[in-house]
Design a protein around this motif. Structure first.
Motif, short mmCIF file in Angstrom:
data_model
loop_
_atom_site.label_atom_id
_atom_site.label_comp_id
_atom_site.label_asym_id
_atom_site.label_seq_id
_atom_site.Cartn_x
_atom_site.Cartn_y
_atom_site.Cartn_z
N THR A 61 0.87 -1.18 0.00
CA THR A 61 0.00 0.00 0.00
C THR A 61 0.91 1.23 0.00
O THR A 61 1.87 1.27 0.78
N ILE A 62 0.63 2.20 -0.87
CA ILE A 62 1.43 3.43 -0.90
C ILE A 62 0.51 4.59 -0.50
O ILE A 62 -0.63 4.65 -0.96
N PHE A 63 1.02 5.52 0.34
CA PHE A 63 0.15 6.64 0.73
C PHE A 63 0.92 7.96 0.80
O PHE A 63 2.13 7.99 0.99
N SER A 64 0.15 9.02 0.63
CA SER A 64 0.71 10.38 0.63
C SER A 64 -0.28 11.28 1.37
O SER A 64 -1.50 11.15 1.18
N VAL A 65 0.24 12.17 2.22
CA VAL A 65 -0.65 13.07 2.98
C VAL A 65 -0.32 14.52 2.63
O VAL A 65 0.84 14.93 2.66
N LYS A 91 5.01 19.44 -1.26
CA LYS A 91 4.09 19.90 -0.20
C LYS A 91 3.60 18.78 0.71
O LYS A 91 2.83 19.02 1.64
N GLN A 92 4.02 17.53 0.43
CA GLN A 92 3.55 16.42 1.28
C GLN A 92 3.97 16.67 2.74
O GLN A 92 5.06 17.19 2.99
N VAL A 93 3.11 16.25 3.66
CA VAL A 93 3.47 16.37 5.08
C VAL A 93 3.80 15.01 5.69
O VAL A 93 4.38 14.91 6.77
N ALA A 94 3.42 13.95 5.00
CA ALA A 94 3.80 12.58 5.39
C ALA A 94 3.65 11.70 4.17
O ALA A 94 2.85 12.00 3.27
N ALA A 95 4.46 10.65 4.12
CA ALA A 95 4.36 9.71 2.99
C ALA A 95 4.92 8.38 3.45
O ALA A 95 5.77 8.32 4.35
N SER A 98 9.17 9.18 -4.11
CA SER A 98 10.25 10.14 -4.36
C SER A 98 10.66 10.84 -3.07
O SER A 98 11.84 11.08 -2.82
N TRP A 99 9.67 11.18 -2.26
CA TRP A 99 10.00 11.87 -1.01
C TRP A 99 10.76 10.94 -0.06
O TRP A 99 11.76 11.34 0.55
N LEU A 100 10.30 9.68 0.03
CA LEU A 100 11.02 8.71 0.87
C LEU A 100 12.47 8.57 0.40
O LEU A 100 13.40 8.59 1.20
N VAL A 101 12.63 8.44 -0.93
CA VAL A 101 13.98 8.24 -1.48
C VAL A 101 14.85 9.47 -1.22
O VAL A 101 16.00 9.35 -0.78
#
Ligand code: AHM
Ligand code: MG
Length: 340
Positions: A130-134, A155-159, A286-289
């Protein structure tokens, strides 16, 4: 790690010490984690739970839905709609956004997800996830519309993602590095198993669907061709290849031991910018990486800077070990427009 740190404790401490996680966001992340636990259980039951096979329906992207795609989508919606932390949700499996019903309080966050990534691997017992973005709801917005979701990945605040493999592992960033939590099935809790995840800048491992080689454009062909020449070629080293065909599993490997992952634009459907979806696949990954010291581009620009024009927008994806991603991006820069 001497003491066991649960996801709850980790989030509470981040909230307390770093002030990174407002309480509503903490609640949201705990609810997403709980939903992932339910999905993990359904995935584990497999044929015994009657969850395998096709649902005989198509999603908005014209892809056949599997039963587990739909189950995972429902689990995430039902878990998240009543808590008061969300204004609306969006999913790979739903044509339009899902606004939190009036009977529940509305929160300030927007949640996007690919409920079950790697659908082609569900029935064959290979890792899926499951992949998620907040995102935050724009403050000027009153009624929620799709436009409120169209924010760049920066602009993500969590991922994060949860990979359902030999272990169930939740991987999370709130902008302060990447942490991994392994599901302890006896306790029913996610336990912190790695902090400050770092991707080595160099790698000898690439992930791409090689069967599409004849359809790639010149920069991607050049990069892979140089890797394939190994020690005797311009790179002067042998490369290894891995392709799980579940982005969650391929990205998890890269966060664990480095590598480069590519699902580039190709000529099969030239009007589509790529296969993967920007807002709930490419952006969170991308943000995690990046948070782990890697890089992510579409060949031309940083993925997190791309301004989405629509919810289900697709994009070319090149991510992983920084020096390799920079190399592929520079090959795109050097290529003439007629090179493809
Ligand atoms: P999905 O969201 O419908 O499962 O599609 C996305 C998946 C990715 O997980 C994976 O990297 C890619 O599709 C695999 O595609 P292919 O089967 O073309 O190799
Ligand atoms: Mg997917």
């Amino acid at each position: 790690m001497s003491k066991k740190v649960s996801l709850t404790r980790y989030l509470v401490e981040q909230q307390r010490v770093d002030g990174l996680i407002p309480s509503q966001l903490r609640l949201l992340l705990e609810v997403v984690a709980r939903a992932c636990k339910s999905i993990s259980q359904a995935v584990n039951k497999g044929a015994l739970g009657g969850v395998l096979g096709s649902a005989e329906s198509e999603n908005v992207q014209g892809e056949m839905q599997k039963k587990l795609d739909i189950i995972a989508n429902e689990v995430l919606i039902e878990a998240n709609e009543w808590g008061g932390h969300l204004a609306a949700m969006a999913s790979e499996e739903m044509d339009s956004i899902y606004v939190v019903p009036n009977r529940y309080p509305q929160g300030e966050y927007l949640l996007l997800f690919d409920p079950l990534d790697g659908s082609s691997n569900i029935d064959v017992n290979v890792s899926i996830g499951t992949i998620f973005s907040v995102l935050k709801k724009p403050s000027e917005s009153h009624g929620i519309t799709e436009t409120d979701f169209l924010q760049a990945g920066a602009k993500q605040v969590a991922a994060g993602y949860c990979v359902y493999g030999p272990q169930t592992t939740l991987v999370l960033t709130v902008g302060d590095g990447v942490a991994m939590f392994t599901l302890d099935r006896e306790q029913g809790t996610f336990v912190l198993t790695q902090e400050n995840v770092k991707i080595p800048a160099d790698t000898k491992e690439f992930a791409i669907n090689m069967s599409n080689m004849r359809h790639w454009d010149a920069p991607v062909k050049r990069y892979i061709d140089e890797c394939l020449q190994g020690k005797e070629g311009p790179r002067g080293k042998d490369f290894n290849m891995r392709w799980v065909a579940s982005m969650v599993a391929d990205v998890h490997r890269i966060l664990t031991r480095g590598g480069i992952f590519m699902y580039p634009w190709d000529k099969r459907e030239p009007n589509k910018p790529g296969k993967l979806r920007l807002m709930y696949e490419a952006n969170p990954m991308s943000w995690l990486v990046e948070q782990a010291g890697g890089a992510a581009t579409n060949g031309k620009e940083r993925i997190l800077d791309v301004q989405p024009a629509k919810l289900h927008e697709r994009i070319s994806v090149i991510l992983g070990s920084k020096n390799e991603v920079d190399r592929v991006t520079s090959y795109h820069r050097e290529a003439s427009p007629n090179d493809a």
